[in-house]
Scaffold this motif. Sequence first.
Motif, PDB file in Angstrom:
ATOM      1  N   LYS A 144       0.784  -1.179  -0.046  1.00  0.00           N
ATOM      2  CA  LYS A 144       0.011   0.128   0.049  1.00  0.00           C
ATOM      3  C   LYS A 144       0.717   1.338  -0.028  1.00  0.00           C
ATOM      4  O   LYS A 144       1.715   1.372   0.534  1.00  0.00           O
ATOM      5  N   LEU A 145       0.357   2.293  -0.598  1.00  0.00           N
ATOM      6  CA  LEU A 145       1.104   3.527  -0.875  1.00  0.00           C
ATOM      7  C   LEU A 145       0.141   4.727  -0.373  1.00  0.00           C
ATOM      8  O   LEU A 145      -0.990   4.662  -0.589  1.00  0.00           O
ATOM      9  N   VAL A 146       0.664   5.703   0.233  1.00  0.00           N
ATOM     10  CA  VAL A 146      -0.038   6.900   0.667  1.00  0.00           C
ATOM     11  C   VAL A 146       0.732   8.130   0.477  1.00  0.00           C
ATOM     12  O   VAL A 146       2.055   8.092   0.083  1.00  0.00           O
ATOM     13  N   GLN A 147      -0.095   9.178  -0.026  1.00  0.00           N
ATOM     14  CA  GLN A 147       0.261  10.666  -0.237  1.00  0.00           C
ATOM     15  C   GLN A 147      -0.160  11.332   1.308  1.00  0.00           C
ATOM     16  O   GLN A 147      -1.315  11.350   1.537  1.00  0.00           O
ATOM     17  N   LEU A 148       0.948  11.951   1.914  1.00  0.00           N
ATOM     18  CA  LEU A 148       0.563  12.574   3.296  1.00  0.00           C
ATOM     19  C   LEU A 148       1.393  13.590   3.558  1.00  0.00           C
ATOM     20  O   LEU A 148       2.683  13.784   3.130  1.00  0.00           O
ATOM     21  N   ARG A 149       1.040  14.293   4.614  1.00  0.00           N
ATOM     22  CA  ARG A 149       2.068  15.360   5.286  1.00  0.00           C
ATOM     23  C   ARG A 149       1.746  15.178   6.619  1.00  0.00           C
ATOM     24  O   ARG A 149       0.818  14.819   7.258  1.00  0.00           O
ATOM     25  N   PHE A 150       2.838  15.427   7.395  1.00  0.00           N
ATOM     26  CA  PHE A 150       2.890  15.061   8.766  1.00  0.00           C
ATOM     27  C   PHE A 150       3.940  15.933   9.543  1.00  0.00           C
ATOM     28  O   PHE A 150       5.168  16.023   8.806  1.00  0.00           O
ATOM     29  N   VAL A 151       4.007  15.992  10.731  1.00  0.00           N
ATOM     30  CA  VAL A 151       4.747  16.593  11.914  1.00  0.00           C
ATOM     31  C   VAL A 151       4.891  15.664  12.989  1.00  0.00           C
ATOM     32  O   VAL A 151       4.011  15.069  13.417  1.00  0.00           O
ATOM     33  N   GLY A 152       6.184  15.631  13.694  1.00  0.00           N
ATOM     34  CA  GLY A 152       6.287  15.158  14.900  1.00  0.00           C
ATOM     35  C   GLY A 152       6.561  16.199  16.055  1.00  0.00           C
ATOM     36  O   GLY A 152       7.438  17.015  15.717  1.00  0.00           O
ATOM     37  N   LEU A 153       5.807  16.338  16.838  1.00  0.00           N
ATOM     38  CA  LEU A 153       5.975  17.448  17.927  1.00  0.00           C
ATOM     39  C   LEU A 153       6.463  16.925  19.022  1.00  0.00           C
ATOM     40  O   LEU A 153       6.186  15.798  19.514  1.00  0.00           O
ATOM     41  N   PRO A 154       7.411  17.814  19.947  1.00  0.00           N
ATOM     42  CA  PRO A 154       7.876  17.348  21.384  1.00  0.00           C
ATOM     43  C   PRO A 154       6.400  17.297  22.010  1.00  0.00           C
ATOM     44  O   PRO A 154       5.335  17.711  21.846  1.00  0.00           O
ATOM     45  N   GLY A 155       6.439  16.083  23.084  1.00  0.00           N
ATOM     46  CA  GLY A 155       5.271  16.052  24.055  1.00  0.00           C
ATOM     47  C   GLY A 155       4.856  17.297  24.527  1.00  0.00           C
ATOM     48  O   GLY A 155       3.650  17.433  24.837  1.00  0.00           O
ATOM     49  N   GLN A 156       5.597  18.282  24.962  1.00  0.00           N
ATOM     50  CA  GLN A 156       5.059  19.402  25.390  1.00  0.00           C
ATOM     51  C   GLN A 156       4.779  20.715  24.723  1.00  0.00           C
ATOM     52  O   GLN A 156       4.898  21.860  25.255  1.00  0.00           O
ATOM     53  N   PHE A 157       4.721  20.282  23.396  1.00  0.00           N
ATOM     54  CA  PHE A 157       4.515  21.678  22.398  1.00  0.00           C
ATOM     55  C   PHE A 157       3.154  22.326  22.852  1.00  0.00           C
ATOM     56  O   PHE A 157       2.175  21.532  23.062  1.00  0.00           O
ATOM     57  N   LEU A 158       3.349  23.614  22.731  1.00  0.00           N
ATOM     58  CA  LEU A 158       2.256  24.530  23.421  1.00  0.00           C
ATOM     59  C   LEU A 158       1.055  24.725  22.334  1.00  0.00           C
ATOM     60  O   LEU A 158      -0.110  25.210  22.652  1.00  0.00           O
ATOM     61  N   ASP A 159       1.505  24.767  21.217  1.00  0.00           N
ATOM     62  CA  ASP A 159       0.763  25.445  19.950  1.00  0.00           C
ATOM     63  C   ASP A 159       0.081  24.307  19.226  1.00  0.00           C
ATOM     64  O   ASP A 159      -0.146  24.581  17.690  1.00  0.00           O
ATOM     65  N   LYS A 160      -0.115  23.238  19.732  1.00  0.00           N
ATOM     66  CA  LYS A 160      -0.746  22.008  19.012  1.00  0.00           C
ATOM     67  C   LYS A 160      -1.919  22.066  18.134  1.00  0.00           C
ATOM     68  O   LYS A 160      -1.974  21.943  16.933  1.00  0.00           O
ATOM     69  N   ASN A 161      -2.590  22.986  18.497  1.00  0.00           N
ATOM     70  CA  ASN A 161      -4.111  23.163  18.014  1.00  0.00           C
ATOM     71  C   ASN A 161      -3.761  24.057  16.613  1.00  0.00           C
ATOM     72  O   ASN A 161      -4.607  23.806  15.630  1.00  0.00           O
ATOM     73  N   GLN A 162      -3.059  24.951  16.852  1.00  0.00           N
ATOM     74  CA  GLN A 162      -2.820  25.952  15.738  1.00  0.00           C
ATOM     75  C   GLN A 162      -2.031  24.962  14.472  1.00  0.00           C
ATOM     76  O   GLN A 162      -2.350  25.320  13.326  1.00  0.00           O
ATOM     77  N   VAL A 163      -1.202  24.039  14.959  1.00  0.00           N
ATOM     78  CA  VAL A 163      -0.604  23.373  14.106  1.00  0.00           C
ATOM     79  C   VAL A 163      -1.473  22.324  13.360  1.00  0.00           C
ATOM     80  O   VAL A 163      -1.332  22.196  12.027  1.00  0.00           O
TER      81      VAL A 163
END
Length: 292
Positions: A144-163
């Motif tokens: 299976k193949l996918v096209q996607l975009r993603f980020v990995g955030l530190p556990g304590q990242f404050l602006d997660k909702n905006q990302v």
Amino acid sequence: MLFLQKKIFLIPVLGLFVFSSCDSLFKEKTEKEPLARVGETFLYKEDIASFITNDMSEQDSILFVTNYINNWASKQLLLSKSKINLPEEKLKEYDLLVDDYRSDLYTRAYVEALVLQSQDTAITTSQLREYYEKEKENFKLNEKLVQLRFVGLPGQFLDKNQVIEKIKGWEETDKSYLDSIAVQFKKIHFNDSIWVSVTRVMEEIPPLTPLNEEKYLKKSQFFELQDSIGVYLGMVTDVLEINSTAPFDYISPDIRQLILNRRRLNHIRKLETEIIDEAIQKNEFEVYGKDE
């Protein structure tokens, strides 16, 4: 009589001097320092010198040399015993195999060198596309193949909702914003126009597993996953299932290699034909007993 005696006496002395001089003259060039002997076969210091590296301690070097000598001796002794105890027919069979293997090594190396010198490795996109269109039905996905975009955030990242909002929206302003804070991300993949195997995605996003990837890796699916390292936010834009036709961009490196392999085989066949034809013209090759 006295003259003859002197003459007879001088010849061996002169000969001894000449041979001694020659022996001393060539001794340094020809004499090798032996490390071990099995029967009439010697292992010399120069045979093992290249395996001793500068980063080895003296103790490591001694241990390595000792093990090497013991392994060499074991092989030599076993070889000697095998030549004595194996049937004559087997020895002849193995000798033929060794000769064939040696010939294959030499000829393969020579042919590969000739091919590398003269093979055309230039392949245009149109040639790749032409091959793809012709063989498209043979390029079925086994993963299976996918096209996607993603980020990995530190556990304590404050602006997660905006990302999350920016990854979902993906307007030019969203991309610019994410680019501006990218140094804060632990992982990043924004090129959602390329196809990536599910195996590769799971390597980059450890919370994704073969057991849950069907749930999260679906077309137009946003996902949020977490592990002890951090949080992963992703947006899947497209999916190709197993047995679908592989997309051109994904399969083109393989097509390039296929074309090169085909050219290589054709070049080798041509080379073999030319070598035989040249040998026949020069009367270096002849087959006896052929009907005219």
